[in-house]
Design an enzyme around this catalytic site. Structure first.
Site, mmCIF file in Angstrom:
data_model
loop_
_atom_site.group_PDB
_atom_site.id
_atom_site.type_symbol
_atom_site.label_atom_id
_atom_site.label_comp_id
_atom_site.label_asym_id
_atom_site.label_seq_id
_atom_site.Cartn_x
_atom_site.Cartn_y
_atom_site.Cartn_z
ATOM 1 N N GLN A 1 0.821 -1.225 0.000
ATOM 2 C CA GLN A 1 0.000 0.000 0.000
ATOM 3 C C GLN A 1 0.859 1.282 0.000
ATOM 4 O O GLN A 1 0.719 2.155 -0.869
ATOM 5 C CB GLN A 1 -0.895 0.023 1.243
ATOM 6 C CG GLN A 1 -1.581 1.375 1.462
ATOM 7 C CD GLN A 1 -2.311 1.481 2.788
ATOM 8 O OE1 GLN A 1 -3.532 1.389 2.829
ATOM 9 N NE2 GLN A 1 -1.594 1.680 3.878
ATOM 10 N N LEU B 1 14.789 -8.196 1.085
ATOM 11 C CA LEU B 1 15.361 -7.421 2.200
ATOM 12 C C LEU B 1 16.255 -8.257 3.099
ATOM 13 O O LEU B 1 17.112 -7.718 3.806
ATOM 14 C CB LEU B 1 14.183 -6.854 3.026
ATOM 15 C CG LEU B 1 14.446 -5.939 4.206
ATOM 16 C CD1 LEU B 1 15.154 -4.668 3.769
ATOM 17 C CD2 LEU B 1 13.131 -5.576 4.893
ATOM 18 N N GLN C 1 7.304 -8.067 6.742
ATOM 19 C CA GLN C 1 6.176 -8.951 7.001
ATOM 20 C C GLN C 1 5.337 -8.095 7.937
ATOM 21 O O GLN C 1 5.658 -7.944 9.122
ATOM 22 C CB GLN C 1 6.670 -10.259 7.624
ATOM 23 C CG GLN C 1 5.606 -11.347 7.734
ATOM 24 C CD GLN C 1 4.334 -10.951 8.470
ATOM 25 O OE1 GLN C 1 3.350 -10.490 7.848
ATOM 26 N NE2 GLN C 1 4.318 -11.082 9.774
ATOM 27 N N THR D 1 6.393 1.731 13.754
ATOM 28 C CA THR D 1 4.947 1.549 13.920
ATOM 29 C C THR D 1 4.461 1.792 15.341
ATOM 30 O O THR D 1 5.182 1.519 16.311
ATOM 31 C CB THR D 1 4.553 0.112 13.501
ATOM 32 O OG1 THR D 1 3.246 -0.182 14.002
ATOM 33 C CG2 THR D 1 5.492 -0.933 14.100
ATOM 34 N N GLU E 1 2.571 -0.091 16.751
ATOM 35 C CA GLU E 1 2.535 -1.398 17.422
ATOM 36 C C GLU E 1 3.660 -1.519 18.458
ATOM 37 O O GLU E 1 3.590 -2.369 19.345
ATOM 38 C CB GLU E 1 2.652 -2.529 16.402
ATOM 39 C CG GLU E 1 1.374 -2.819 15.634
ATOM 40 C CD GLU E 1 0.268 -3.349 16.531
ATOM 41 O OE1 GLU E 1 0.442 -4.419 17.126
ATOM 42 O OE2 GLU E 1 -0.773 -2.687 16.658
ATOM 43 N N TYR F 1 5.651 -9.174 15.647
ATOM 44 C CA TYR F 1 5.813 -8.066 14.698
ATOM 45 C C TYR F 1 6.278 -6.805 15.424
ATOM 46 O O TYR F 1 7.240 -6.139 15.019
ATOM 47 C CB TYR F 1 4.482 -7.808 13.974
ATOM 48 C CG TYR F 1 4.440 -6.503 13.198
ATOM 49 C CD1 TYR F 1 5.051 -6.387 11.955
ATOM 50 C CD2 TYR F 1 3.781 -5.376 13.718
ATOM 51 C CE1 TYR F 1 5.012 -5.185 11.245
ATOM 52 C CE2 TYR F 1 3.739 -4.180 13.027
ATOM 53 C CZ TYR F 1 4.352 -4.087 11.787
ATOM 54 O OH TYR F 1 4.312 -2.902 11.093
ATOM 55 N N LYS G 1 9.871 -4.852 14.929
ATOM 56 C CA LYS G 1 9.918 -3.446 14.505
ATOM 57 C C LYS G 1 10.674 -2.595 15.521
ATOM 58 O O LYS G 1 11.344 -1.633 15.151
ATOM 59 C CB LYS G 1 8.500 -2.893 14.323
ATOM 60 C CG LYS G 1 7.854 -3.283 12.999
ATOM 61 C CD LYS G 1 8.380 -2.420 11.853
ATOM 62 C CE LYS G 1 7.668 -2.753 10.552
ATOM 63 N NZ LYS G 1 8.211 -2.030 9.392
ATOM 64 N N HIS H 1 -2.692 3.430 8.973
ATOM 65 C CA HIS H 1 -3.180 4.260 7.865
ATOM 66 C C HIS H 1 -3.699 3.352 6.763
ATOM 67 O O HIS H 1 -3.124 2.338 6.434
ATOM 68 C CB HIS H 1 -2.116 5.238 7.379
ATOM 69 C CG HIS H 1 -0.761 4.653 7.233
ATOM 70 N ND1 HIS H 1 0.109 4.481 8.292
ATOM 71 C CD2 HIS H 1 -0.131 4.163 6.156
ATOM 72 C CE1 HIS H 1 1.211 3.929 7.866
ATOM 73 N NE2 HIS H 1 1.097 3.708 6.575
#
Ligand code: NDP
Ligand code: GDR
Length: 345
Positions: A13, A62, A86, A128, A130, A152, A156, A182
């Site tokens: 996205q 990556l 991911q 993020t 998160e 995740y 991050k 977003h």
């Protein structure tokens, strides 16, 4: 001087919207995609930029340091936007090691490649909300303590601190954007907003009976992706590398977003029952259109996110403009059109 950008994750996205923005600004853009048996460029096709003369698509993974070094050598990049990851929280519980390798260690391959190839390259890391995870203080901002709640989020957080470490250790212009959720019509259908708008469209068109969801009490700060990629670009044009929160400072439950999406398609819902028994009923017909399926619950959940974007406003002049109602309407309308035409990725 010609600005040359590398965007990792152009099939996602944000990668698609950022490519569109940088091409408009006159950049040469090298967008990376992974070799798979069925590569899908539907997002850049939908934006009409897939055949842009200044867009070059590069096969890249990556997790590969040598590929990262070659990517920077061959493109002569001046700015690198690392959007590849991911990125699905739910999957990270099932694939924690893959998530750590891609989402956690992956960015270090790029940081090392910058150190080796050209330390003047500017680097953006897609961090993020998160990372905030279990609520410590609200609204969350750059100095709020982190407490990630998923593999995740943990991955991050590692990449976030490595970005700061390369900034401080080697003087690399490495910035980290802590972006809250977003969304857009280009959002993947595994994420809750797009799952909802696509399902609402299908229900409206008689192609689906019921939408099944997990935790509807979770609260998120949802903005419009196209505006957030502008913030990423601004971070790399700033005088100093830094860390910035991008958010709307408004939070709503998943249930609220469900109501909003059905309303955008002309339905009024009434919710009954609690937790696993909860259902959403169409007031006009009495039909159940939403129900909870515990298979979508997560082993541990982030219950509340609401971000304070003051710093980004002050230093970058960045502000969100699209309201959640406008965003939701846009997504529902686009999904109705797509499903009418028999196309919905
Ligand atoms: P998407 O999931 O839509 O896109 C992720 C991209 O990463 C895809 O292009 C994917 O390629 C690529 N990718 C995955 N694994 C690898 C790999 N090993 N090597 C190279 N590329 C890979 O994410 P979004 O566009 O929504 O998000 C962009 C970034 O921002 C992500 O890092 C995400 O974690 C982060 N983020 C997103 C937020 C949001 O609300 N959208 C909020 C905060 C952070 P493929 O198509 O092949 O799978
Ligand atoms: P999130 O987004 O985990 O915040 O991560 P997602 O849309 O997946 O979930 C948001 C909330 O909705 C709840 N939920 C469901 N989620 C999904 N996907 N499917 C369901 O059926 C469902 N039912 C309820 C979730 O439990 C959660 O509380 C996104 C990703 O883009 C990350 O990459 C990014 O870092 C963060 O946003 C900010």
């Amino acid at each position: 001087m010609q600005k040359i950008a590398v965007i990792t994750g152009i099939t996602g996205q944000d990668g698609a919207y950022l490519a569109e923005l940088l091409l408009e600004k006159g950049y040469v853009v090298h967008g990376t995609y992974r070799r798979t048996s069925s590569v899908n460029f539907w997002r850049i096709e939908e934006l009409g930029i897939d055949k842009h003369p200044n867009l070059n698509l590069v096969e890249y993974d990556l997790t590969d340091l040598s590929a990262s070094i070659r990517l920077l050598q061959q493109t002569g990049a001046t700015e690198v936007y690392n959007l590849a990851a991911q990125s699905f929280v739910g999957v990270s519980f099932e694939q924690p090691i893959t998530t750590a390798e891609i989402t956690g260690l992956g960015p270090v391959n790029l940081l090392e490649a910058i150190r080796i190839v050209n330390p003047k390259i500017r680097f953006y890391q897609a961090s993020t909300s998160e990372m905030f995870g279990l609520v410590q203080a609200v609204p969350q901002k750059e100095d709020t303590p982190f407490y990630p709640r998923s593999p995740y989020g943990v991955a991050k957080l590692y990449a976030h601190w490595m970005t700061i470490n390369y900034r401080e250790s080697y003087g690399i212009f490495a910035s980290s954007g802590i972006l809250f959720n977003h969304e857009s019509p280009l959002r993947g259908r595994e994420f809750v907003t797009r799952k909802i708008t696509d399902s609402v469209a299908k229900i409206k068109l008689g192609q689906l009976d019921v939408l099944e969801l997990g935790n509807m009490d979770a609260k998120r700060d949802w903005g419009f992706a196209k505006e957030y990629v502008e913030g990423m670009w601004r971070m790399l044009q700033a005088e100093q590398p830094d860390t910035f929160v991008l958010a709307t400072n408004r939070t709503e439950t998943v249930r609220d977003f469900v109501s909003m999406a059905f309303k955008a398609a002309g339905f009024t819902l009434r919710f009954e029952g609690k937790e696993e028994q909860e259902i959403g009923i169409d007031v006009a017909t009495g039909k159940t259109l939403v129900r909870v399926n515990p298979k979508f619950y997560r082993p541990s959940e982030v219950e509340l996110l609401i971000g304070n974007p003051e710093r980004a406003k002050e230093i970058l002049g960045w502000e969100p403009k699209t309201t959640l109602e406008q965003l939701c309407q846009m997504m529902v309308e686009q999904d109705i059109r797509r499903n009418q035409n028999g196309f919905s990725f």
